[in-house]
Design a protein around this motif. Structure first.
Motif, PDB file in Angstrom:
ATOM      1  N   LEU A 155      22.545   4.603 -36.015  1.00  0.00           N
ATOM      2  CA  LEU A 155      21.157   4.531 -36.494  1.00  0.00           C
ATOM      3  C   LEU A 155      20.270   5.514 -35.737  1.00  0.00           C
ATOM      4  CD1 LEU A 155      19.143   3.068 -38.282  1.00  0.00           C
ATOM      5  CD2 LEU A 155      19.019   1.241 -36.595  1.00  0.00           C
ATOM      6  N   TYR A 156      20.452   5.557 -34.430  1.00  0.00           N
ATOM      7  CA  TYR A 156      19.663   6.472 -33.609  1.00  0.00           C
ATOM      8  C   TYR A 156      19.911   7.918 -34.021  1.00  0.00           C
ATOM      9  CZ  TYR A 156      18.256   9.235 -29.583  1.00  0.00           C
ATOM     10  OH  TYR A 156      17.691  10.189 -28.785  1.00  0.00           O
TER      11      TYR A 156
ATOM     12  N   ALA B  17      11.305  13.117 -41.318  1.00  0.00           N
ATOM     13  CA  ALA B  17      10.168  13.282 -40.413  1.00  0.00           C
ATOM     14  C   ALA B  17      10.139  14.670 -39.775  1.00  0.00           C
ATOM     15  CB  ALA B  17      10.212  12.214 -39.325  1.00  0.00           C
TER      16      ALA B  17
ATOM     17  N   PHE C  68      12.239  10.619 -47.397  1.00  0.00           N
ATOM     18  CA  PHE C  68      11.405  11.223 -46.357  1.00  0.00           C
ATOM     19  C   PHE C  68      12.234  11.711 -45.167  1.00  0.00           C
ATOM     20  CE2 PHE C  68       8.491  10.546 -42.618  1.00  0.00           C
ATOM     21  CZ  PHE C  68       7.667  11.618 -42.897  1.00  0.00           C
TER      22      PHE C  68
ATOM     23  N   THR D 210      15.031  10.275 -42.150  1.00  0.00           N
ATOM     24  CA  THR D 210      14.152   9.147 -41.860  1.00  0.00           C
ATOM     25  C   THR D 210      14.246   8.048 -42.914  1.00  0.00           C
ATOM     26  OG1 THR D 210      12.700  10.798 -40.922  1.00  0.00           O
ATOM     27  CG2 THR D 210      11.823   8.572 -41.138  1.00  0.00           C
TER      28      THR D 210
ATOM     29  N   ALA E 100      18.382   8.730 -37.393  1.00  0.00           N
ATOM     30  CA  ALA E 100      16.920   8.798 -37.403  1.00  0.00           C
ATOM     31  C   ALA E 100      16.383   9.946 -36.561  1.00  0.00           C
ATOM     32  CB  ALA E 100      16.332   7.473 -36.919  1.00  0.00           C
ATOM     33  N   PHE E 101      16.964  10.175 -35.382  1.00  0.00           N
ATOM     34  CA  PHE E 101      16.320  11.093 -34.440  1.00  0.00           C
ATOM     35  C   PHE E 101      17.108  12.356 -34.143  1.00  0.00           C
ATOM     36  CE2 PHE E 101      14.507   6.903 -33.582  1.00  0.00           C
ATOM     37  CZ  PHE E 101      13.174   7.196 -33.798  1.00  0.00           C
TER      38      PHE E 101
ATOM     39  N   ALA F 229      18.233   0.591 -41.111  1.00  0.00           N
ATOM     40  CA  ALA F 229      17.598  -0.342 -40.180  1.00  0.00           C
ATOM     41  C   ALA F 229      17.375  -1.689 -40.858  1.00  0.00           C
ATOM     42  CB  ALA F 229      16.285   0.224 -39.678  1.00  0.00           C
TER      43      ALA F 229
ATOM     44  N   SER G 151      17.552   6.264 -42.719  1.00  0.00           N
ATOM     45  CA  SER G 151      17.691   5.438 -41.515  1.00  0.00           C
ATOM     46  C   SER G 151      16.839   4.179 -41.621  1.00  0.00           C
ATOM     47  CB  SER G 151      17.343   6.240 -40.266  1.00  0.00           C
ATOM     48  OG  SER G 151      15.999   6.624 -40.303  1.00  0.00           O
ATOM     49  N   CYS G 152      15.700   4.259 -42.320  1.00  0.00           N
ATOM     50  CA  CYS G 152      14.878   3.061 -42.521  1.00  0.00           C
ATOM     51  C   CYS G 152      15.653   2.037 -43.345  1.00  0.00           C
ATOM     52  CB  CYS G 152      13.566   3.408 -43.217  1.00  0.00           C
ATOM     53  SG  CYS G 152      12.408   4.260 -42.142  1.00  0.00           S
TER      54      CYS G 152
ATOM     55  N   TRP H  57      17.464  13.397 -38.519  1.00  0.00           N
ATOM     56  CA  TRP H  57      16.139  13.240 -39.135  1.00  0.00           C
ATOM     57  C   TRP H  57      16.197  12.809 -40.591  1.00  0.00           C
ATOM     58  CZ3 TRP H  57      12.293  12.571 -35.995  1.00  0.00           C
ATOM     59  CH2 TRP H  57      12.366  13.138 -34.720  1.00  0.00           C
TER      60      TRP H  57
END
Lengths: 319, 301
Positions: free
Chosen positions: B260-261, B58, B56, B270, B264-265, B277, B273-274, B268
């Motif tokens: 990680l940041y 985001a 996925f 996602t 994820a952001f 995490a 990164s999950c 992207w």
């Protein structure tokens, strides 16, 4: 201390006092520097060598709160004398205040971020402390199957790295439309502080003798009445200390705010660094924003001084 | 079964029968909090557990495809991730060691007859109460190579603290040491003041030297509290994000939380990164477990 002190001991004490003094000065110097920078005119903020003695002015605070732009041409003498004193300070720094068509001044981005920080920190503190206090009372006074496991579970939610929690929260908030809202951040900070508040309050409530409530129960109070009329007043100091800790945590929080807010609900911690940007930042304005932002925490630290140990160790160590 | 004997009050007495029963008060007081934490802490984690097995993103509307353990396999085989872990480990060691040395040292100094001891202690504690993001920001001003006060005070000329890749991590660690030594100091002071005075008197009568007294009396008695400080600071340093993210963008300071940041952001990724995490999460839970065991041990004393 013993009345008899050898000369070497006295000398040692003197060395200790001087060392403590030096350490204190070194530790406070960065804070002093940011405070002093926030009272400097812009051209003195980045001098080589650094300017230590100067005439303080408050133009950084004016520039912090109002929208401004570079001066293209010097103001005419009439404009200059007609302007109020705070606008003249901005003129002196080579900038002008942006006015709307009707001549009204406009606020910069900072005041709204400051207010957002206040709203979010205060609301989440009230929620976390209220829920934390009753939960702590529940754990303190009643037996609960698996009590230690529950308490560990509660604490572990606090220990997670913010970014780890922020990824799924961001996705969920996107579905329900809570990104960049006050409510979204309040919920996150409440959850974050709740575990801390339960642990700290449990320590404070454990210290209130059970006999107080039992006497109240014998006098015909219900459990609820005993809790509100006997336990809560006794726990007042603890509640106040817990609240201040929760407030400071929410006030200072950065990672969640950076990820979850963009503008409407943005708090001061992600906003202040974003002002540095590229090129030559006006450090006096950044320092002024920082100083105003740190001020409440400095005051609270002073008020909290006798509870710091307890708060920082989750209530495990008491003085 | 244990729930029936909750209070010492006789359950048949009039007082106990008035109002709500103790069990319902207990449930009313505890269950909302636990539900709240489950909804806002545990449920999101289950949500991201699902995504950690998908590809996925985001940033797109493409549906998530189940990829099984591919994300985990890719992460654990990625040498760059191990670099991030190595950077984090180096940072944790430097910054926690610095905090223990400075914090414990200052506590030893303060554990004497010092005038204005209370005031000085409170002033020294100020840094740890401040916002890490804002502290990182204004240390950038202090570290500035041309007009920074640090280079001026130390006479270092145009020393590059933050733009030198080899120095940046240490510069961040120094700021962290400035900020969190007070925490170690606070806990050490509590430990030091709890050492019974008569032990020192006995040692003095036996003509024990200062080193012997320190290693045989002071250190063993302060050790449990110092250990709490060390574990707590290790846990926090492991999670470091704000201060390093704001101070530098050097690849040599890219700690796990920053990686990680970004994953994820900014990139992207996602799903990936999950999964990342979750790897971090397991490590943190392990450290937390040790920490809580220690807390309870000290509490029981």
């Amino acid at each position: 201390m013993a009345a008899v002190q050898t000369t070497s001991e006295r000398a040692l004490n003197k060395v200790a006092i001087i060392s403590v003094l030096i350490v204190t000065i070194i530790f406070l110097a960065p804070i002093y520097w940011i405070v002093s920078t926030s009272f400097k005119p812009r051209h003195l903020a980045t001098t080589v060598p650094p300017t230590i003695v100067f005439e303080p002015e408050i133009s950084p605070f004016v520039k912090l709160t109002l929208r401004r732009s570079q001066l293209r041409e010097q103001p005419t003498p009439e404009e200059y004398t007609a302007a109020p004193w705070w606008e003249r300070l901005v003129f002196d720094g080579g900038e002008k205040i942006v006015r709307s068509g009707r001549g009204e001044v406009q606020l910069s981005g900072y005041p709204s971020r400051f207010v957002n920080s206040l709203i979010i920190a205060i609301t989440s503190t009230i929620l976390a402390v209220a829920m934390g206090t009753i939960t702590a009372y529940g754990f303190s006074r009643f037996k609960m199957p698996g009590e230690q496991d529950w308490l560990f579970f509660i604490l572990s939610t606090r220990m997670l790295p913010p970014v780890v929690v922020a990824i799924p929260m961001f996705l969920m908030y996107r579905v329900v439309g809570l990104n960049d809202t006050h409510v979204g951040l309040i919920i996150l900070y409440t959850a974050f502080n709740l575990s801390f508040s339960v642990w700290l309050m449990k320590g404070f409530i454990d210290e209130i003798p059970k006999e107080y409530e039992e006497a109240a129960l014998v006098d015909g109070y219900t459990r609820m009445e005993a809790f509100f009329k006997v336990v809560l007043p006794e726990a007042a100091t603890g509640i106040a200390a817990t609240a201040v800790f929760c407030f400071i945590t929410a006030w200072n929080e950065y990672a969640f705010a950076l990820i979850m807010t963009r503008r409407d609900a943005q708090t001061a911690p992600p906003f202040i660094p974003s002002q540095v940007g590229s090129g030559l930042p006006d450090w006096t304005v950044i320092a002024a924003g920082t100083f105003l932002f740190l001020l409440p925490v400095a005051i609270f630290t002073f008020l909290l001084r006798n509870h710091l140990l307890r708060g920082m160790s989750f209530g495990a160590i008491r003085k | 079964m244990t729930t029936l004997t909750m209070t010492r009050l006789d359950p048949q007495s009039r007082a106990a029968r008035r109002g709500m029963s103790d069990i319902s008060i207990r449930n009313l007081f505890i269950i909302p909090t636990i539900l709240f934490l489950i909804i806002f802490n545990i449920f999101p984690l289950l949500y991201s557990l699902y995504y950690s097995f998908t590809d996925f993103r985001a940033s797109t509307n493409a549906p998530a495809n189940w990829v099984g353990l591919a994300n985990y396999r890719e992460l654990l085989n990625d040498p760059f991730i191990w670099t991030n872990f190595a950077i984090t480990a180096k940072y944790v060691i430097v910054s926690v060691a610095g905090q223990v040395i400075v914090g414990f040292g200052v506590a030893m100094l303060l554990n004497r007859d010092i005038p204005f001891k209370g005031l000085i202690t409170t002033l020294l504690l100020l840094p740890m109460m401040l916002s890490m993001a804002v502290v990182g920001l204004f240390w950038k001003l202090l570290y500035d190579p041309s007009f920074g006060i640090i280079n001026y005070a130390l006479g270092l000329g145009r020393f590059e603290w933050l733009s030198d890749p080899d120095m940046a991590l240490y510069a961040v660690a120094i700021t962290d040491i400035w900020m969190w030594s007070p925490f170690v100091m606070l806990l050490s002071l509590a430990g030091l003041s709890a050492v019974p005075k008569h032990l020192y008197e006995a040692a003095a009568i036996d003509r024990a030297g200062p080193l012997y007294t320190f290693f045989r009396i002071t250190l063993p008695l302060v050790a449990p509290i110092l250990m709490i400080a060390i574990i707590f600071r290790t846990m926090e340093a492991f999670k470091t994000f704000d201060i390093a993210y704001i101070m530098t963008s050097q690849p040599t300071t890219e700690m796990i939380a920053i990686r990680l940041y970004k994953m994820a952001f900014q990139e992207w990724q996602t799903g990936m990164s999950c999964a990342f995490a979750y790897i971090v999460l397991i490590m943190v839970v392990a450290i937390t477990n040790i920490y809580v065991k220690y807390l309870n041990k000290v509490k029981e004393r």
